[in-house]
Design an enzyme around this catalytic site. Structure first.
Site, PDB file in Angstrom:
ATOM      1  CG  HIS A   1      -1.073   2.269  -4.869  1.00 18.65           C
ATOM      2  ND1 HIS A   1      -1.688   2.478  -5.054  1.00 18.65           N
ATOM      3  CD2 HIS A   1      -1.429   1.362  -3.717  1.00 18.65           C
ATOM      4  CE1 HIS A   1      -2.043   1.256  -6.001  1.00 18.65           C
ATOM      5  NE2 HIS A   1      -2.284   0.405  -4.431  1.00 18.65           N
TER       6      HIS A   1
ATOM      7  CD  GLN B   1      -2.522  -0.231  -0.021  1.00 21.99           C
ATOM      8  OE1 GLN B   1      -3.044  -1.349  -0.503  1.00 21.99           O
ATOM      9  NE2 GLN B   1      -4.341   0.571  -0.502  1.00 21.99           N
TER      10      GLN B   1
ATOM     11  CD  GLU C   1      -8.293   3.219  -1.128  1.00 18.27           C
ATOM     12  OE1 GLU C   1      -8.189   3.374  -2.391  1.00 18.27           O
ATOM     13  OE2 GLU C   1      -7.292   3.768  -0.474  1.00 18.27           O
ATOM     14  CG  HIS C   2      -7.665  -0.745   0.014  1.00 18.72           C
ATOM     15  ND1 HIS C   2      -6.781   0.185  -0.232  1.00 18.72           N
ATOM     16  CD2 HIS C   2      -8.467  -1.389  -1.378  1.00 18.72           C
ATOM     17  CE1 HIS C   2      -6.800   0.118  -1.137  1.00 18.72           C
ATOM     18  NE2 HIS C   2      -7.931  -0.671  -1.990  1.00 18.72           N
TER      19      HIS C   2
ATOM     20  CG  HIS D   1     -49.362  22.052  -3.561  1.00 20.90           C
ATOM     21  ND1 HIS D   1     -49.144  22.968  -3.558  1.00 20.90           N
ATOM     22  CD2 HIS D   1     -48.532  21.401  -3.892  1.00 20.90           C
ATOM     23  CE1 HIS D   1     -47.920  23.080  -3.497  1.00 20.90           C
ATOM     24  NE2 HIS D   1     -47.739  21.566  -3.726  1.00 20.90           N
TER      25      HIS D   1
ATOM     26  CG  ASP E   1      -5.404  -3.174  -5.563  1.00 20.19           C
ATOM     27  OD1 ASP E   1      -5.547  -2.279  -5.016  1.00 20.19           O
ATOM     28  OD2 ASP E   1      -3.928  -2.638  -5.065  1.00 20.19           O
TER      29      ASP E   1
END
Length: 431
Positions: A264, A261, A329-330, A422, A363
């Protein structure tokens, strides 16, 4: 390499926990000042502004914004067969998962003579963004395109930054992935200018209804600026992983997943949550072995020292409280009875269960989508799916007898809100 946060004595509240746990700062508001003139220029000057911005920010000026069709077929012809085989399988698995997400229309009889039909319709045109930057992401072509196609979108455009070393075209693996998926409308455009091109439209690229796909802070800021003019999926920030592990976990696996990770982005956030000091120590030893040997060592070290942390907790229940507060996220679960522990997770973009389901699988080839919520937004948002490209429309049918029956209640509510017209719109039909 990882700093330690010892919470074994007890956990603070979830909001307080979120303040203690590391994430890279992402000042989207500050970036808005930078992207506002870029987006306005694209609105006013169209393709010329997109090309100018590419020359300024990407260091290359493509011959045209739109990529010629023969560049796509050429890239596919030159694609490494092993990469082609992997992409073919990734597409197959992704289709299986996303085809199952399609919603069917349904009709509900709410009363005799009155029914509501809920129709799910695809948007007409979408713009998909695939980042360039440090590496090429053909997998992101798959993750964005497949759910749009499975939703039934008829017009799909894709943009990716021009690359100097590719003669002003997007990376050839991205072009090849587009060709494999039948996406022939591809643009050599990156950053805020690509999002503005999709939102405002240019001579080359008609405006779209929805923009999806991850990108850098300027892409994120452009999405925020143009939201409303165009639909957007999410504001993606730096990537992140949390690993909830106990003494059954293999420290070599845990260390490898943290490094993967961190690879990245120097701003990636990497967190190990465990009640085992033995595991924490063993992971540190493994990091000391594995980090010096990894290809992107500097990037990994920056992430692990900057936003890396080991959180020591009293037990697995406390660990669940930590990862639910952080809303990664993960999230990997590497514990005894991992499936049961994973079933108790409430906040995560995607959950990876057990020792044989690393984030790397998600991924590329799990079939799940890797465009996921970051920055704690998994508390209220999910990953990219078919629903991002569809919207529901309610169709209401009512006969006269049913309207007569409900008219007194319409009159009561309309009167309570002082919206007498209405009430009159019903009364004129039922008198």
């Amino acid at each position: 390499m990882l700093r330690t946060l010892d919470l074994r004595a007890g956990l603070p509240s979830a909001p307080a926990l979120r303040g203690l746990l590391p994430r890279a700062a992402l000042d989207v508001e500050a970036a808005l000042n930078a992207v506002r003139p870029v987006c306005a220029d694209v609105r006013d000057r169209g393709d010329a502004a997109v090309l100018d911005a590419g020359e300024r920010f990407d260091g290359v000026r493509p011959a045209a914004v739109r990529v010629a069709p023969d560049a796509l077929t050429d890239a596919l012809d030159r694609l490494d067969p092993r990469v082609g085989d992997a992409l073919t399988e990734a597409i197959r698995r992704c289709r299986l998962v996303h085809r199952a997400q399609r919603r069917e229309s349904l009709t509900i009889d709410v009363a005799v003579g009155t029914r509501v039909t809920e129709r799910w319709l695809p948007v007409e045109r979408v713009g998909l963004y695939v980042p360039g930057g440090r590496v090429a992401y053909p997998s992101s072509v798959v993750m964005n395109t497949v759910p749009a196609q499975e939703a039934g979108v008829g017009s799909i455009a894709l943009a990716s930054p021009p690359q100097l070393e590719c003669g002003g075209l997007p990376h050839p693996t991205i072009l090849a992935a587009c060709a494999m998926l039948g996406v022939d409308e591809v643009y050599a455009a990156g950053g805020a200018q690509a999002i503005a091109m999709f939102a405002h439209g240019t001579a080359s690229c008609p405006a779209v209804d929805v923009v999806t796909g991850p990108g850098n802070i300027y892409v994120t800021a452009a999405k925020r600026l143009l939201r409303g003019l165009v639909g957007v999926d999410a504001e993606a920030g730096p990537t992140e992983v949390a690993i909830l592990a106990d003494d059954t976990a293999d420290p070599a696996h845990v260390a490898a997943d943290l490094i993967a990770q961190a690879e990245h982005d120097p701003m990636a956030a990497c967190m190990l949550v465990t009640a085992s000091t033995e595991l924490a120590d063993a992971v540190e030893i493994e990091l000391a072995k594995q980090v010096p040997a990894t290809r992107h060592r500097e990037r990994v070290e920056a992430a692990l020292t900057g936003q890396g942390v080991v959180v020591l907790v009293a037990d697995t229940d406390a660990g669940l409280a930590v990862v639910n507060a952080w809303a990664a996220e993960h999230l990997e679960i590497q514990t005894a009875d991992a499936a049961a522990v994973a079933a108790r997770v409430r906040n995560a973009g995607a959950v990876f269960v057990g020792p044989w389901a690393p984030v790397s699988l998600g991924d590329y080839l799990a079939g799940s989508n890797h465009v996921l919520p970051t920055g704690g937004t998994a508390r209220h948002s999910g990953g990219l799916s078919v629903s991002a490209f569809q919207r529901q429309v309610h169709v209401v049918e009512c006969d006269r007898d049913a309207l007569v029956q409900v008219a007194p209640r319409v009159a009561a509510l309309g009167g309570a809100e002082d919206l007498i017209a209405h009430v009159d719109a019903v009364e004129v039909r039922v008198r």
